[in-house]
Design an enzyme around this catalytic site. Structure first.
Site, mmCIF file in Angstrom:
data_model
loop_
_atom_site.group_PDB
_atom_site.id
_atom_site.type_symbol
_atom_site.label_atom_id
_atom_site.label_comp_id
_atom_site.label_asym_id
_atom_site.label_seq_id
_atom_site.Cartn_x
_atom_site.Cartn_y
_atom_site.Cartn_z
ATOM 1 N N ARG A 56 0.784 -1.095 0.223
ATOM 2 C CA ARG A 56 0.357 -0.127 -0.053
ATOM 3 C C ARG A 56 0.659 1.798 0.392
ATOM 4 O O ARG A 56 1.680 1.671 1.113
ATOM 5 C CB ARG A 56 -0.674 0.439 1.290
ATOM 6 C CG ARG A 56 -2.294 -0.816 0.904
ATOM 7 C CD ARG A 56 -3.010 -0.257 1.809
ATOM 8 N NE ARG A 56 -2.697 0.038 3.954
ATOM 9 C CZ ARG A 56 -3.135 0.397 4.732
ATOM 10 N NH1 ARG A 56 -4.888 -0.029 3.865
ATOM 11 N NH2 ARG A 56 -3.003 0.707 5.412
ATOM 12 N N THR B 105 -1.438 7.490 -0.516
ATOM 13 C CA THR B 105 -2.286 7.586 -0.857
ATOM 14 C C THR B 105 -3.346 5.915 -0.230
ATOM 15 O O THR B 105 -4.760 6.076 -0.803
ATOM 16 C CB THR B 105 -2.791 7.086 -2.556
ATOM 17 O OG1 THR B 105 -1.419 6.286 -2.162
ATOM 18 C CG2 THR B 105 -1.460 8.111 -3.287
ATOM 19 N N ASP C 94 4.913 -6.869 9.848
ATOM 20 C CA ASP C 94 6.000 -6.314 10.803
ATOM 21 C C ASP C 94 5.443 -6.912 12.103
ATOM 22 O O ASP C 94 7.007 -7.927 12.127
ATOM 23 C CB ASP C 94 5.495 -4.526 11.395
ATOM 24 C CG ASP C 94 6.313 -3.765 10.645
ATOM 25 O OD1 ASP C 94 6.688 -4.308 8.842
ATOM 26 O OD2 ASP C 94 5.726 -2.701 10.412
ATOM 27 N N ASP D 62 0.206 -3.748 12.105
ATOM 28 C CA ASP D 62 0.706 -3.693 10.902
ATOM 29 C C ASP D 62 1.123 -5.364 10.472
ATOM 30 O O ASP D 62 1.959 -5.939 11.245
ATOM 31 C CB ASP D 62 2.109 -2.891 10.432
ATOM 32 C CG ASP D 62 2.680 -3.226 9.241
ATOM 33 O OD1 ASP D 62 2.051 -4.425 8.745
ATOM 34 O OD2 ASP D 62 2.746 -2.464 8.092
HETATM 35 C C1 PRP Z 1 -0.692 -5.222 3.918
HETATM 36 C C2 PRP Z 1 -2.099 -6.274 4.715
HETATM 37 C C3 PRP Z 1 -2.524 -5.871 2.721
HETATM 38 C C4 PRP Z 1 -2.914 -5.234 3.277
HETATM 39 C C5 PRP Z 1 -4.291 -4.563 3.080
HETATM 40 O O1 PRP Z 1 0.167 -5.000 3.155
HETATM 41 O O2 PRP Z 1 -1.196 -7.874 4.208
HETATM 42 O O3 PRP Z 1 -2.070 -6.466 2.240
HETATM 43 O O4 PRP Z 1 -1.961 -4.162 3.938
HETATM 44 O O5 PRP Z 1 -4.008 -2.945 2.939
HETATM 45 P P1 PRP Z 1 -6.148 -2.473 1.934
HETATM 46 O O6 PRP Z 1 -6.820 -3.654 2.096
HETATM 47 O O7 PRP Z 1 -5.315 -1.646 2.883
HETATM 48 O O8 PRP Z 1 -5.069 -3.190 0.471
HETATM 49 P P2 PRP Z 1 0.589 -4.362 3.508
HETATM 50 O O9 PRP Z 1 1.022 -2.395 2.253
HETATM 51 O O10 PRP Z 1 1.227 -3.267 4.921
HETATM 52 O O11 PRP Z 1 2.532 -4.875 3.085
HETATM 53 P P3 PRP Z 1 3.599 -5.837 3.639
HETATM 54 O O12 PRP Z 1 2.490 -7.296 3.163
HETATM 55 O O13 PRP Z 1 4.386 -5.887 2.377
HETATM 56 O O14 PRP Z 1 3.745 -4.936 4.969
HETATM 57 N N1 URA Z 2 -2.700 -3.306 7.281
HETATM 58 C C1 URA Z 2 -2.243 -3.523 7.991
HETATM 59 O O1 URA Z 2 -1.057 -5.138 7.773
HETATM 60 N N2 URA Z 2 -3.072 -3.766 8.899
HETATM 61 C C2 URA Z 2 -4.330 -2.965 8.639
HETATM 62 O O2 URA Z 2 -4.727 -2.655 10.072
HETATM 63 C C3 URA Z 2 -3.970 -2.218 7.805
HETATM 64 C C4 URA Z 2 -3.552 -2.822 6.425
#
Ligand code: PRP
Ligand code: URA
Length: 208
Positions: A103, A107, A202, A199
């Site tokens: 994400r 945005t 993380d 998150d």
């Molecule tokens: C997190 C999660 C989803 C996304 C959800 O990933 O694992 O993929 O956010 O958010 P959305 O419904 O608003 O799109 P992130 O973008 O943090 O990536 P990562 O797993 O690589 O840390």
């Molecule tokens: N992605 C995450 O990992 N946690 C949230 O709460 C939203 C997006």
């Protein structure tokens, strides 16, 4: 399209530990895998069975076996990887695909950076895996990628979903079944699920 909340006591108990900010990285990862396995029971409830026979040490037994299409487990990177491992423990012959999305922090729109799918994904029952459904942008984009490759039967498994994310996915893809362990209250101003668990990536990999 259907949204199923898996409200089994074991699922809800494990989810309560997962949400706790004091839960360690190691335990968080194990819980995500266990929750995914438990959710898979519900998500796979309508898989087709066929009749078969096996010889037990005592007699011939008339049994049921999985029939129909083969499975594809698609993990959205990074956090979906741990859910793939959870289902692979139950169904080791499933094929696995990956879709890389993050994400944009400003945005909140998904940015795709990777995709590698089984070549016959269109012939498989697809389980799309990501622990968090927040705005729904990532899941909707991943479903788009899968449909472009011919997938027709897609189930989305998320551990926690926000109402906003469920709406985004169901509006864009009304043919998708969604299975979650919890439907939370809302998103906050930063696009995080409230109360959520923070998150997921993380907490899984200790990167914060
Ligand atoms: C997190 C999660 C989803 C996304 C959800 O990933 O694992 O993929 O956010 O958010 P959305 O419904 O608003 O799109 P992130 O973008 O943090 O990536 P990562 O797993 O690589 O840390
Ligand atoms: N992605 C995450 O990992 N946690 C949230 O709460 C939203 C997006």
């Amino acid at each position: 399209m259907a949204v199923t909340v898996v409200d089994h006591p074991l699922v809800q108990h494990k989810l309560s530990i997962l949400r706790d900010k004091e839960t360690s990285v190691r335990e968080f990862r194990a819980l995500c895998q266990e929750l995914t396995m438990l959710m898979a029971f519900e998500a796979m409830r309508d898989l087709e069975l066929e009749d078969a026979t096996v010889e037990t040490p005592v007699a011939l037994a008339h049994v049921k076996r999985l029939a129909g299409k083969k499975l594809a487990l698609i993990g959205i990177l990074r956090a979906g990887l741990v859910m793939v491992d959870g289902i692979l423990a139950l169904m080791p012959t499933a094929r696995v695909g990956h879709i890389g999305l993050y994400r944009d922090p400003d945005t909140l729109r998904p940015v795709q950076y990777y995709s590698k799918l089984p070549s016959d994904v269109g012939e498989r029952d697809v389980f799309l895996l990501d622990p968090m459904l927040a705005t729904g942008g990532s899941a909707a984009a991943a479903i788009e990628v899968l449909k472009e490759k011919g997938a027709t039967r897609i189930r989305l498994l998320c551990i926690i979903a926000a109402p906003e994310g469920i709406k985004t996915v169901t509006d864009a893809h009304p043919d998708i079944d969604i299975i979650v362990a919890a439907r939370d209250e809302r998103l906050n101003d930063h696009g995080y699920i409230v109360p959520g668990l923070g998150d997921a990536g993380d907490r899984l990999y200790g990167t914060r």
